[in-house]
Design a protein around this motif. Structure first.
Motif, short mmCIF file in Angstrom:
data_model
loop_
_atom_site.label_atom_id
_atom_site.label_comp_id
_atom_site.label_asym_id
_atom_site.label_seq_id
_atom_site.Cartn_x
_atom_site.Cartn_y
_atom_site.Cartn_z
N GLN A 1 40.84 40.76 37.00
CA GLN A 1 40.52 41.12 35.39
C GLN A 1 40.23 39.53 34.95
OE1 GLN A 1 43.61 41.89 32.33
NE2 GLN A 1 42.34 43.64 31.90
N THR B 1 27.51 42.53 29.67
CA THR B 1 27.56 41.78 31.18
C THR B 1 26.21 41.76 31.72
OG1 THR B 1 28.36 43.97 31.77
CG2 THR B 1 30.20 42.28 31.27
N ASP C 1 35.51 47.91 33.89
CA ASP C 1 36.17 48.15 32.62
C ASP C 1 36.17 46.70 31.93
OD1 ASP C 1 38.87 49.69 31.64
OD2 ASP C 1 39.49 47.57 31.56
N VAL C 2 36.11 47.23 30.42
CA VAL C 2 36.10 46.11 29.51
C VAL C 2 37.10 46.58 28.29
CG1 VAL C 2 34.71 45.14 27.81
CG2 VAL C 2 33.57 45.85 29.80
N GLU D 1 38.30 50.20 24.72
CA GLU D 1 38.16 50.14 26.33
C GLU D 1 37.07 51.28 26.46
OE1 GLU D 1 40.91 50.53 30.49
OE2 GLU D 1 41.48 51.67 28.36
N TYR E 1 29.84 46.77 25.83
CA TYR E 1 31.00 47.20 24.81
C TYR E 1 30.78 47.05 23.41
CZ TYR E 1 35.66 47.03 22.63
OH TYR E 1 36.82 47.10 21.63
N PHE F 1 37.37 41.80 31.15
CA PHE F 1 36.81 42.92 32.22
C PHE F 1 37.27 42.58 33.47
CE2 PHE F 1 33.62 39.32 32.74
CZ PHE F 1 33.26 39.55 34.07
#
Length: 237
Positions: free
Chosen positions: A114, A137, A149-150, A161, A168, A185
């Motif tokens: 992360q 991204t 994942d963000v 999330e 996002y 992220f």
């Protein structure tokens, strides 16, 4: 909170390689800056429907006519701008090309840990406002890249999330001046034989007051006159 609408696209052993625009964070000052928005250039389809980033330097804009027939057109950002996806209150995707100097940006640098951003905030204005938060991204070639994942946070409290997305986008109510917005992220494993490795993703993030782009409860109908008259917004932050 919602990622890009389906009608548009179907589309630690970490060695501090995170690249952030500034370790002190980004403060958005109370001066006029330009953000570029999409427009409807075809007079046969004059009504703005929505827009979404196509890659780091362009967006796809959907427009319609009075019979609700739609067409799409691709529009380039100006030099020195990157495309970021936001939301309007009616959950319509709304892309803007934002000067790179105003954006948070950071990368995982091929590590699968992360990675978190610096900070971004407003240092002037009124309390209790609604803001639209956007993060995209991209890979090293400027193409959208999905990450595992963000997470978005305000004052270190998680507010949203998404998983397995390349953007996002969220509206946050009751933003107060000096509230700190940050992001993290996780890129996701791309080589099962080397779980510490992941493709490099570069995240760009920004926040904008809804009152600056049409009103507290800004919707497509608030944005359309701006787009019809000009291809830019002059946002007083």
């Amino acid at each position: 909170m919602k990622t890009l609408s389906a009608q548009f696209f179907k589309i630690c052993t970490f060695f501090l390689v995170v690249i952030i625009t500034t370790t002190a964070g980004v403060s958005i000052p109370s001066i006029s800056k330009r953000e570029t928005v999409g427009k409807c250039p075809d007079p046969n389809f004059p009504e703005f429907v929505g827009s979404a980033c196509n890659d780091q330097h362009s967006m796809t804009v959907q427009c319609k006519n009075r019979n609700n027939a739609r067409n799409s057109n691709r529009q380039q950002c100006n030099q020195g701008e990157n495309c970021i996806d936001f939301l309007l209150n009616d959950e319509v995707p709304f892309a803007m090309c934002v000067p790179v100097s105003k954006l948070l940006h950071w990368t995982n640098g091929n590590y699968n840990n992360q990675v978190c951003s610096g900070t971004i905030r407003f240092d002037s204005g009124t309390n209790g406002e609604s803001i639209s938060i956007g993060l995209n991204t991209y890979d090293t070639n400027g193409n959208l890249i999905q990450v595992f994942d963000v997470v978005g946070r305000v004052n270190n409290k998680q507010i949203g999330e998404v998983k397995n997305q390349h953007n996002y986008s969220q509206i946050y109510r009751q933003y107060n001046v000096h509230d700190i917005v940050t992001f993290c992220f996780i890129p996701g494993i791309s080589n099962p034989n080397n779980p510490e490795y992941a493709n490099e993703a570069i995240a760009y993030a920004y926040i904008v007051r809804l009152s600056a782009i049409g009103g507290k409860d800004v919707q497509v109908t608030d944005i359309e006159p701006v787009i019809s008259q000009n291809n830019t917004l002059y946002i007083e932050n």
